[in-house]
Enzyme design. Structure first.
Site, short mmCIF file in Angstrom:
data_model
loop_
_atom_site.label_atom_id
_atom_site.label_comp_id
_atom_site.label_asym_id
_atom_site.label_seq_id
_atom_site.Cartn_x
_atom_site.Cartn_y
_atom_site.Cartn_z
CG ASP A 100 50.52 98.32 11.41
OD1 ASP A 100 51.57 98.23 11.61
OD2 ASP A 100 49.76 97.72 10.64
CD1 TRP A 101 57.22 99.83 13.40
CD2 TRP A 101 54.91 99.31 14.53
NE1 TRP A 101 57.60 99.52 14.65
CE2 TRP A 101 56.27 99.22 15.28
CE3 TRP A 101 54.07 99.15 15.02
CZ2 TRP A 101 56.06 98.77 16.77
CZ3 TRP A 101 53.69 98.83 16.27
CH2 TRP A 101 54.99 98.53 17.08
#
Length: 824
Positions: A226-227
Site C-alpha cells: 500500500d502507499w
C-alpha cells in the site's frame, strides 16, 4: 510475450535494472527500462471508479459506480462482473493498466470507516463477489489488485496497529476472499495492508506473502505495498514484497543494490520479484499496446445504464407497510425532506473517490420520474455534514515560491471550488514542495444571519472576509483526521452577513514543512446553521402532503478511509427530524444513505425504509426507480444490522489499544455471532423485502450419504406468487450438527439470484464441495470435514429459512494445507 521471453529479457538486464523494477517511479507510475524496451505502466484507484493519475479532488472526470457494499447487496455476480468489465474500460480511458481494487476486508464491525468500500461480513459472499469483479476487470486486459492483505478491518492506527488474529479465524474468515481471488479469479496483483499481522508488518510478513500466498496458493502475480507501507529493504524483499509504491523509492534502489552485493538478499529472490513485474507488464499488454498519454473523460451511455441498474439491485427494502411502491396517480403533493434530498451522496471518502461525470440527486431523480403531475415540496429540516459545506464558486489563484506569501506572485489556473489538492507544481516555476497560495472569490449569502466559516488543510491556512481574519488555521493549527491524517481539525469562525451583499473571501495557504504522504491541500466551507424552526417547517410540510419521503444518512466525510466511527447513530438531528415528520404524516418513508448499518430508533413509527447505500452517479434515478416501482427492490443485506452497538461481536475488542487489536470474537462475526449467541438482530444478514412474494418448495439433494471428496448438488423450486415481476435471492447455509471444535450455528455456502415473472417457477441448483463442509483444524494444519450428519438450510435470509434437509458424511475428509486446492 511468454515466460521464455520474460526469462530472456530478465537475463539481459543488469542488476541495477532489475532493482529499478521493484519500486515505483512516481505516485502512480512504475519504472521503465528504456534500453530493453520495458515500458512503465500507470496504476489507478479505485473500487468504484477509475480516477487515473489526478488528485483526490478535481481531476479528469470519471464514471462513479456503486460502492462495494452496494454491489454486494445485489447478490448478483453476473452483474458485478459487468461492473468489473466497465471499470476495466474506465481504466483504459485513464491510461491505467492496473486498478487498485477490489477491497475484500470483512465487515467485522459496523464502525469501520471503510465499511462501504468492502463487500460483506461473510467470507463466502465476499469471495464470490470479488471473483466476479476481478474476472470482469481482467477480461478487459487490466490488472486487478485485491486488497488489503490482510487484517485491515478498521482504520484506527491502521499504519502501525497489529491485528491479532487466531489461525482458525484467519483461515476460515479473513483469508477466504484473498484465497478465492488467487485460486479462482487468478488476480494479477495483491496489495499488502498497512497494519501488522500478529506483530509483523504485512509488507514484510514472510508467512503471509511467500508461504501462504505464493507457495501454498500458487500466486504468480505481483505483490505491491500500500502507499508508503514499505518499512524495510532486506526484510520486505525477502518476505516476498515485489513492488514498493509509490515512487521514488525510499527502501529499494541503492539500498537494495547494496543488500544484494552484501548477500543479504539473494539474486534469485530479486529475480523472482523482477520476473513478476515483467509478467504483469505482459499480462496488461504494455509491450504491445502503448497507453494513451492523455487521460480522457468518456461518459458512456452503457455505463450510465449499468450504474443505474446496479444501484437499483443494490437497494434494500427494509420495511414496507404497503405505502411502496408509490403510485403517481394517487399523489397530489409529495414532501421531499432531509439533508440528502438535493445533494447526491454517491460515494464514500478517501482514495476511492472520483470526480464523477455528474451526480443525480434524489430530487432530480424523482422530478424526472414524475414529470409535472405531482407537486414536489422540499425542506432540508436539518444538516448531516461533518465539515462545513464546501464554499462554492470559482476562485482565482496566485502562488509564491516560498511559505510566507512574499515576493512576486505567479498566477495559476482558477479553481472550480474551494477545495484544492496539489500533486504537482501549482503554477509554472513554483516549487511544488514549498509554496504558498492566495485563493480569492466573492460570496453572496442568500439569508441574513451568523454564518460559520471553516478551514481544514494539510499545511497552514487562514480565511479572511473583506480583509477581516475570520478563521485562523495557521498559528492555531491542530492535527486532525482529514487528508488521511495529514490534515488539520476543522478550524471555524463566525461572522454576521447580510443577504444580497457580496463579500470578498480570501484563503491563504502554505505547504507543510513536513507531512504525511507529502499531501498539500486546503478546503474552505461555509454555512448558515439550521435550527429547530427548520425541523418544525419540515413537520408542517409533511402534514400537508400525501406522502413524506425523508432522505437521511451520511456522506464521504463520515464514511471514509483514515477514520472510524464511534457510534451507530445517524449524525446531527436526523433522528429527531424523522420522528417529527412521522408524527405529522403516517405515510412517511425513510431513504437511508450510509456505508454501514445504523440504529433506527424510529423504525416502528414509519411506513417504509429503503437502504440505498452510495449507489454512484445515478443515485437519484436508481432510488426513484425503486420508490415508484419501475424496478423491484432486490437488494439483500450483506451485513447484519444489530439492534445496538453492543450487539456487535467485535464490540468488546474494538478498536484496540497499545498498538494491538485483538480479534477476540474469533469465528463469530456478524450473523455467526447473532445465531450462535441467540441475539436477535434488527435486520438479519441476507434480509430484504420485495414488491412481490416467493414460495420455496421441492428441496432435493443428489445424495443423502457422501464419501470424502464427493460433491453434493442441492436443487429446489422457487415460485413468484405475487402480481409483479421480481428477483429472489436464494441462500444456502450449511450446519454441522456435531464437531470436535467450536463452529458457528450455520454458514453461508451458496446463493443464487433468480428472476421470476408473476406465477413463474424456476429450479435453482447449488453445489457443495468438501470445503463447504469443513472447518480449519489449526492443530493439524488442515481443512477437516468430520464424519457425521450435516444439514442444508435454504431460505431468503439467515433468519428466514424455508426448507432444510440432512445428509451424512461417512468418513472424515482431511486436506492438509500443502494440497489446499479444493474449490469453494
Amino acid at each position: 510475450m511468454n515466460e521464455q521471453h520474460i526469462d530472456t529479457l530478465l537475463n539481459a538486464m543488469t542488476l541495477e535494472e532489475q532493482v529499478s523494477l521493484l519500486a515505483g517511479a512516481s505516485f502512480w507510475m512504475t519504472v521503465p527500462v528504456e534500453r530493453l524496451g520495458i515500458p512503465a505502466i500507470k496504476v489507478s484507484d479505485g473500487p468504484n471508479g477509475a480516477r487515473g493519475g489526478g488528485s483526490l479532488v478535481g481531476g479528469v472526470k470519471a464514471a462513479s459506480f456503486p460502492v462495494a457494499i452496494s454491489l454486494a447487496s445485489t447478490w448478483n455476480t453476473a452483474l458485478v462482473a459487468q461492473v468489473g468489465q466497465a471499470l476495466g474500460q474506465e481504466a483504459h480511458s485513464k491510461g491505467a493498466r492496473v486498478l487498485l481494487a477490489p477491497t475484500v476486508n470483512l465487515h467485522r464491525s459496523t464502525q469501520n470507516g471503510r465499511n462501504f468500500e468492502c463487500y460483506s461480513e461473510d467470507p463466502f459472499l465476499s469471495a464470490q463477489v470479488c471473483v466476479a469483479y476481478i474476472q470482469g476487470v481482467q477480461g478487459e486486459g487490466v490488472g486487478a489488485t485485491v486488497k488489503h492483505y490482510v487484517g485491515n478491518e478498521s482504520e484506527f492506527e491502521r499504519m502501525s496497529i497489529s491485528s491479532e488474529i487466531d489461525e482458525r479465524a484467519l483461515r476460515e474468515l479473513y483469508l477466504v476472499p484473498f484465497e478465492a481471488a488467487v485460486k479462482e479469479a487468478r488476480t494479477w496483483a495483491v496489495m499488502c495492508a498497512y497494519n501488522k499481522l500478529n506483530g509483523t508488518f504485512a509488507s514484510e510478513n514472510r508467512r503471509l506473502l511467500t508461504d501462504i500466498l505464493k507457495r501454498e496458493w500458487g500466486f504468480d502475480g505481483v505483490v505491491m505495498s500500500d502507499w508508503f507501507a514499505t518499512h524495510t529493504t532486506v526484510e520486505s524483499v525477502n518476505a516476498g514484497l515485489d513492488l514498493e509504491m509509490p515512487g521514488p523509492t525510499k527502501h529499494r534502489g541503492q539500498k537494495l543494490l547494496e543488500a544484494v552485493r552484501a548477500g543479504e538478499v539473494h539474486a534469485e529472490t530479486l529475480q523472482d520479484s523482477a520476473r513478476r513485474v515483467l509478467r504483469l507488464l505482459t499480462r496488461v499488454g504494455a509491450f504491445e499496446r502503448p497507453a494513451p498519454a492523455e487521460e480522457q473523460a468518456i461518459d458512456r451511455p452503457e455505463h450510465r445504464a449499468l450504474i443505474r441498474r446496479a444501484g437499483v439491485e443494490g437497494t434494500v427494502l427494509l420495511k414496507n407497510d404497503g405505502v411502496l411502491p408509490l403510485d403517481p396517480k394517487q399523489l397530489k403533493k409529495l414532501a421531499l425532506i432531509g439533508p440528502n434530498v438535493q445533494t447526491a451522496q454517491i460515494m464514500g471518502g478517501g482514495s476511492a473517490q472520483v470526480n464523477a461525470h455528474y451526480r443525480v440527486s434524489p430530487y432530480e431523480g424523482i422530478q424526472a420520474q414524475l414529470g409535472e403531475g405531482v407537486e414536489l415540496a422540499y425542506e432540508a429540516g436539518c444538516s448531516n455534514h461533518k465539515l462545513l459545506p464546501l464554499l462554492q464558486g470559482q476562485l482565482s489563484a496566485e502562488y509564491f515560491s516560498n511559505r510566507d506569501l512574499s515576493g512576486e506572485a505567479v498566477s495559476g489556473p482558477s479553481v472550480a471550488q474551494a477545495e484544492v489538492m496539489w500533486s504537482t507544481e501549482p503554477a509554472p516555476g513554483v516549487n511544488a514542495d514549498s509554496f504558498s497560495a492566495r485563493l480569492s472569490t466573492r460570496f453572496t449569502p442568500v439569508e441574513d444571519g451568523e454564518h460559520h466559516f471553516g478551514l481544514v488543510s494539510a499545511g497552514l491556512s487562514r480565511l479572511f472576509v473583506n480583509g477581516q481574519l475570520v478563521v485562523d488555521n495557521w498559528g492555531a493549527w491542530k492535527q486532525g483526521e482529514t487528508y488521511f491524517g495529514a490534515g488539520s481539525q476543522e478550524a471555524t469562525g463566525t461572522l454576521r452577513l447580510q443577504v444580497g451583499h457580496a463579500y470578498d473571501v480570501t484563503i491563504e495557504y502554505a505547504t507543510p514543512a513536513e507531512g504525511v504522504m507529502g499531501l498539500r491541500a486546503v478546503r474552505a466551507g461555509v454555512t448558515l446553521p439550521l435550527g429547530t424552526e427548520h425541523l418544525e417547517r419540515a413537520a408542517q410540510l409533511a402534514a400537508s402532503c400525501d406522502v413524506a419521503l425523508v432522505f437521511v444518512g451520511h456522506n464521504g466525510e463520515w464514511d471514509s478511509e483514515g477514520q472510524d466511527r464511534s457510534h451507530m447513530e445517524l449524525v446531527g438531528r436526523q433522528n429527531e427530524l424523522i420522528e417529527r415528520v412521522a408524527s405529522a404524516n403516517p405515510n412517511t418513508v425513510v431513504v437511508l444513505q450510509t456505508g454501514s448499518p445504523v440504529s433506527l430508533p424510529w423504525l416502528d413509527k414509519v411506513a417504509g425504509v429503503l437502504q440505498a447505500w452510495y449507489p454512484g452517479q445515478e443515485a437519484g434515478n436508481a432510488i426513484a426507480d425503486v420508490l415508484f416501482g419501475a424496478a423491484d427492490p432486490s437488494g439483500r443485506l450483506p451485513q447484519t444490522f444489530p439492534v445496538r452497538l453492543e450487539d456487535n461481536a467485535a464490540h468488546a475488542h474494538y478498536p484496540g489499544g497499545n498498538g494491538k487489536v485483538r480479534y477476540g470474537e474469533g469465528l463469530f462475526v456478524g450473523y455467526r455471532h447473532h445465531d450462535t449467541k441467540n441475539i436477535a438482530p434488527l435486520f438479519p444478514f441476507g434480509f430484504g423485502l420485495s414488491y412481490t412474494t416467493f414460495a420455496y418448495g421441492g428441496l432435493r439433494m443428489s445424495a443423502e450419504s457422501l464419501q470424502p471428496g464427493d460433491t453434493l448438488t442441492v436443487t429446489l423450486d422457487v415460485t413468484n406468487t405475487g402480481q409483479r415481476a421480481g428477483q429472489e435471492v436464494v441462500q444456502l447455509y450449511v450446519r454441522d450438527e456435531r464437531a470436535s471444535l467450536p463452529r458457528p450455528e450455520k454458514e453461508l455456502k451458496g446463493f443464487c439470484k433468480v428472476d421470476l415473472r408473476p406465477g413463474e417457477t424456476k429450479t435453482v441448483t447449488l453445489t457443495l464441495g468438501m470445503r463447504a463442509l469443513a472447518y480449519f483444524d489449526d492443530a493439524r494444519a488442515a481443512w477437516v470435514a468430520e464424519a457425521g450428519r450435516f444439514e442444508v438450510l435454504v431460505g431468503s435470509s439467515s433468519r428466514d429459512l424455508r426448507a432444510r434437509a440432512a445428509f451424512t458424511l461417512q468418513r472424515d475428509w482431511v486436506q492438509p494445507l500443502e494440497r489446499s486446492q479444493a474449490a469453494f
